[in-house]
Structures are given as C-alpha cells and as structure tokens.
Design an enzyme around this catalytic site. Sequence first.
Site, PDB file in Angstrom:
ATOM      1  N   SER A 145     -33.537 -31.671   8.419  1.00  0.00           N
ATOM      2  CA  SER A 145     -32.726 -30.484   9.134  1.00  0.00           C
ATOM      3  C   SER A 145     -33.463 -29.121   9.049  1.00  0.00           C
ATOM      4  O   SER A 145     -34.140 -29.013   8.120  1.00  0.00           O
ATOM      5  CB  SER A 145     -31.307 -30.070   8.331  1.00  0.00           C
ATOM      6  OG  SER A 145     -30.635 -29.259   8.646  1.00  0.00           O
ATOM      7  N   TYR A 156     -26.322 -29.642   0.423  1.00  0.00           N
ATOM      8  CA  TYR A 156     -26.782 -30.420   1.598  1.00  0.00           C
ATOM      9  C   TYR A 156     -28.217 -30.097   2.098  1.00  0.00           C
ATOM     10  O   TYR A 156     -29.368 -30.931   2.138  1.00  0.00           O
ATOM     11  CB  TYR A 156     -25.775 -30.244   2.728  1.00  0.00           C
ATOM     12  CG  TYR A 156     -26.693 -30.622   4.137  1.00  0.00           C
ATOM     13  CD1 TYR A 156     -26.463 -32.029   4.620  1.00  0.00           C
ATOM     14  CD2 TYR A 156     -27.360 -29.779   4.978  1.00  0.00           C
ATOM     15  CE1 TYR A 156     -26.734 -32.570   5.776  1.00  0.00           C
ATOM     16  CE2 TYR A 156     -27.577 -30.435   6.235  1.00  0.00           C
ATOM     17  CZ  TYR A 156     -27.194 -31.594   6.691  1.00  0.00           C
ATOM     18  OH  TYR A 156     -27.809 -32.069   7.920  1.00  0.00           O
TER      19      TYR A 156
END
Length: 256
Positions: A145, A156
């Site tokens: 990501s 995350y």
Amino acid sequence: MSIEGSGGLHIILTGASSGIGEATARTLAAAGHRLVLAARRVETLEKLVAEINPSGKRVIAVQCDVRQKSDLEGLVTRARATFGAVQVLINNAGMDSGKQSWWTRSADEVTGLFETNTLAPYWLSQLVLPEMLAEKNGHIINMGSVSGIIAVSSLYGASKYAIRGMTLALRRELLGTGVNVSLVSPGFIRTAMTAKGGKRPLPMPEPEVIAHAILRLLEHPKAEVVVPGWYRPLIWLEQLIPAIGDAVVKNSWKKE
Ligand SMILES: NC(=O)c1ccc[n+]([C@@H]2O[C@H](COP(=O)([O-])OP(=O)(O)OC[C@H]3O[C@@H](n4cnc5c(N)ncnc54)[C@H](OP(=O)(O)O)[C@@H]3O)[C@@H](O)[C@H]2O)c1
C-alpha cells in the site's frame, strides 16, 4: 514467464471475494490463467467462478481463512491436486484497521491484522517456495500500500511497511533463482475497504487498475509498482518534506 502454449499460469490468489482480488480474478481468468481463488466467503467465490469460468475447469474456489495455518496448507494441497505445481502466489487478502485507534483495541484484533496482512504471506510463501525454487520458476506478488511507504497509520500502515520490507528483501535474496518477487503498492482504490472508511482525501480509481498492473507484472516482473502512478511524485515530495505528510494527516484523516 510466458503463458503461451502452457494453458496459462497456475495462480493462487487470496482475497478474491471482493474488490481488488475480485477484479484481479476476472482479469487473470480472461487472460487464460488457471486460478485458485481463496477467501472466507466461499459462496461469493463460487458465484464468481460460475461467472468467469462456468465449466470450473480453469478456476476453482477454496474457502480459506488466511489466519489459519491449516487452511493455508489445505489451500496449497488443493491447488497442487487440481493444477500441479503452483507457479504464482498473489497474497492480496487484507483488512484495514478502521477508524478506532489501535490502542483501544484488544490484543487479538491487533494480532489478527498483522496475521492477515503480514504473516499470512510469509506462511503461504513458505508453503510454495521450496517447489518454486526446485522448478527454478515462480512469482510471488504481495499486496502492499502507499501507506507502507508514507507513514499515515500505525497499525494498518505498519503491517504494510512490514510486507513491503519483506517483499523487497525477499526479491533480492532470490535473485538468480528463477523466482520473482514483486510488491504492488496501491493508493486509494474504490472497494469495500475504502467504502467504510469515511471521506478520502484523494480520487479513487476502480480496482481494475490494480488488476491490470498485476497482469503486466506477470509479463514483466518488477520489484514494486505504485498504482496509480501519480502517487509517485507525492511519495517523493513527502520524503523530501515530511511536514507535508504531517499537514495532510492533520487536516484530512483527523477531521473525519
Ligand atoms: N482499497 C484500497 O484503497 C487499498 C489500498 C492499498 C492497499 N490495499 C490492499 O489491497 C488488498 C485488497 O483490499 P480491497 O481494497 O480489495 O479490500 P476488500 O474489498 O475489503 O477485500 C478484502 C479481501 O480480503 C479477504 N480477506 C480479508 N481477511 C481475510 C482472511 N482472514 N482470510 C481470507 N481472506 C481474507 C476478503 O475476503 P473474505 O472476507 O471473503 O475472507 C476480501 O476478499 C488488501 O491487502 C488491502 O490492504 C487496498
């Protein structure tokens, strides 16, 4: 690796029941590859298989919770029994950390996120790598990501920093073995994951852009692709002037 004359590559794809994984399954099936689709929602996967490969001969669905090692072993066993040696592993399954700060979560929730986003790719790679190395042929593609490059999320994002480090280093460790390792680092993409996270500060393309990036990676392996490409100058700018990142996080994420 070429799919010509080989009946397509044999690919395990996790997280295929939704979003980026679903779009990738459609794109890779249309390109003639043989797919083993994995996720917990097996009925959703079976509907997808019926749509993209009604005969069920080139695409199969396997129920798998990537946090369960026995499920991962079952997935690889089923894949080998159906299509032979695994040629490509795409570790796409992932979860985000939502709006609630991690320090208010249970230890199990924090662990569960790392198990899903970071550790499952280790365990699955461990199951397929010996065979790929013996065959001198394979490709592991992990889903990172942009938040694994720019620090915006301490749960995350940290799980994606970890998978980025693992992927880029594993690629170097395996240079010359015939096994490629790649990282896909998406920016915000329109999926179920981003639908529940409130307003996003940047435009969101559809998941097909990632699916096509993965298809290109299979044909032309690279260490890392950032998609969409216009995140690259933002990454460069943030690394040059970190205060820009501070301002974006302060003014967008925190106000939601
Ligand atoms: N959307 C974005 O903006 C964005 C940006 C950067 C990176 N990513 C990454 O892209 C990947 C796909 O995300 P997405 O946006 O497509 O999200 P999504 O639509 O929510 O899909 C997540 C997928 O992961 C699967 N999954 C989650 N936990 C699992 C588990 N324990 N076992 C097996 N499968 C599991 C889900 O299947 P089941 O629920 O059926 O198990 C689903 O198929 C993730 O790794 C995510 O971190 C997304």
